[in-house]
Scaffold this motif. Sequence first.
Motif, short mmCIF file in Angstrom:
data_model
loop_
_atom_site.label_atom_id
_atom_site.label_comp_id
_atom_site.label_asym_id
_atom_site.label_seq_id
_atom_site.Cartn_x
_atom_site.Cartn_y
_atom_site.Cartn_z
N GLY A 43 0.84 -1.35 0.02
CA GLY A 43 0.01 -0.02 -0.12
C GLY A 43 0.90 1.49 -0.18
N GLY A 44 1.92 1.20 0.61
CA GLY A 44 2.89 2.45 0.60
C GLY A 44 2.99 2.90 -1.04
N ALA A 45 3.23 1.98 -2.06
CA ALA A 45 3.36 2.53 -3.26
C ALA A 45 2.05 3.06 -3.79
CB ALA A 45 3.64 1.42 -4.25
N LEU A 46 0.98 2.44 -3.66
CA LEU A 46 -0.51 2.95 -3.83
C LEU A 46 -0.56 4.29 -3.35
CD1 LEU A 46 -2.98 2.30 -5.24
CD2 LEU A 46 -3.94 1.46 -2.96
N LEU A 47 -0.58 4.70 -1.83
CA LEU A 47 -0.53 5.97 -1.56
C LEU A 47 0.16 7.11 -2.08
CD1 LEU A 47 -1.03 4.70 2.24
CD2 LEU A 47 -2.60 5.68 0.73
N THR A 229 -0.84 8.94 11.57
CA THR A 229 -1.57 7.81 11.27
C THR A 229 -0.85 6.89 10.26
OG1 THR A 229 -3.60 6.70 10.96
CG2 THR A 229 -2.97 8.53 9.46
N SER A 230 -0.83 5.60 10.39
CA SER A 230 -0.24 4.80 9.40
C SER A 230 -0.39 5.17 7.86
CB SER A 230 -0.83 3.30 9.46
OG SER A 230 -0.21 2.60 8.58
N PRO A 274 -11.18 14.80 15.23
CA PRO A 274 -9.57 14.88 15.07
C PRO A 274 -8.71 13.50 15.14
CG PRO A 274 -10.30 14.92 17.28
CD PRO A 274 -11.60 15.05 16.52
N LEU A 275 -9.51 12.43 15.06
CA LEU A 275 -8.69 10.85 15.10
C LEU A 275 -9.76 10.16 14.28
CD1 LEU A 275 -7.62 10.41 18.79
CD2 LEU A 275 -6.21 11.27 17.02
N GLY A 276 -9.11 9.16 13.62
CA GLY A 276 -9.91 8.09 13.09
C GLY A 276 -9.97 8.28 11.58
N PHE A 277 -9.69 9.57 11.05
CA PHE A 277 -9.48 9.26 9.31
C PHE A 277 -8.41 8.59 8.89
CE2 PHE A 277 -8.11 13.63 10.56
CZ PHE A 277 -6.89 13.78 10.20
N LEU A 278 -8.51 8.35 7.59
CA LEU A 278 -7.33 7.55 6.96
C LEU A 278 -6.55 8.35 6.23
CD1 LEU A 278 -9.58 4.29 6.00
CD2 LEU A 278 -8.31 4.85 8.35
N ALA A 279 -5.02 7.89 6.10
CA ALA A 279 -4.11 8.33 5.20
C ALA A 279 -4.63 8.54 3.70
CB ALA A 279 -2.76 7.56 5.12
N ARG A 280 -5.48 7.62 3.29
CA ARG A 280 -5.66 7.43 1.88
C ARG A 280 -6.83 8.71 1.80
NH1 ARG A 280 -9.56 2.28 2.25
NH2 ARG A 280 -7.75 1.41 3.40
N GLU A 281 -7.51 9.02 2.87
CA GLU A 281 -8.76 10.31 2.78
C GLU A 281 -8.25 11.32 2.51
OE1 GLU A 281 -12.36 7.99 5.28
OE2 GLU A 281 -10.59 8.67 6.22
N LEU A 282 -6.90 11.53 2.82
CA LEU A 282 -6.21 12.87 2.93
C LEU A 282 -5.99 13.43 1.34
CD1 LEU A 282 -3.12 12.20 5.25
CD2 LEU A 282 -4.96 13.89 5.68
#
Length: 295
Positions: A43-47, A229-230, A274-282
């Motif tokens: 997933g690192g490559a995808l993000l 977050t991860s 403030p918490l719980g959103f995902l890195a992909r959502e950024l």
Amino acid sequence: MNAETPVTRDLLRSMPLPQPDGDGDKEERGRVLVVAGSVEVPGGALLAGIGALRAGAGKLQIATAASIAPHLGLALPEALVAGLPETPEGGIAPDSAKRLAARAARCNAVLVGPGMMDEPAVGALTAALLTMLETPSFVLDAAALVGLGADPAPLHRHGGRVVLTPHAGEMAALLGCDREAVDADPLGAARRAATRLRAVVVLKGGCTRIVSPQGEAWAYHDGSVGLATSGSGDTLAGILVGLLARGATPLQAALWSVWLHGEAGNRLTRRHGPLGFLARELLAEIPAAMAELAG
């Protein structure tokens, strides 16, 4: 030396990003190569790849371990995905450097590191690419930083066209010191690394510092706790390399990417908490934030 300058909207408006011509095509917005991912962390490559496109890059290539390449190609149909020989640990084999260098030479900006877990292999691959290549700008993240502190000569060849994105632990390894020393004086640590390695340094943290090879320093204080977050660092690296491909300078791309990443987190915080959103959502927040600041 002067203290750090805050990264603000007004600062970024004073250094606008290159904008494509109205009649231009995707080539005008630049080509990105993302060297990233492993069997353990595809997933690192995808993000990072999505981050580059969300920042406005025109064309995206991803080079990754052969066994995960078809899956990434399906997950990100906008990209050309090249599978490379793997190490026994599931990373990209260092002897892929020549093949990668030929691909990277046709790109405007190259990112190495997100989701790569086989540190010795990544270190050898990164050093080889820095030694072989002359023209593209580089972003080096995560495992790609391994070994640079002990032998910065490959970095020095690039004359400040490299951006490094360590967190405090990676910065300690670059400087050969304890993490506690970095935490006690993050600005001083970032300045030492930028000067010694002759690169733009983005030291990530609750307050992110950006330092030029000449020791000029900026700080972004306005991020939200949800950014810790991860996968968040992978998105930042992708945004940064996308801006480089568009023609931003390494320092300009570093400043803009840190602000855009933080602003994306602030927008999600206002909507979701403030918490719980995902890195992909950024990443979906980046185009609007960028357009608003440019407008």
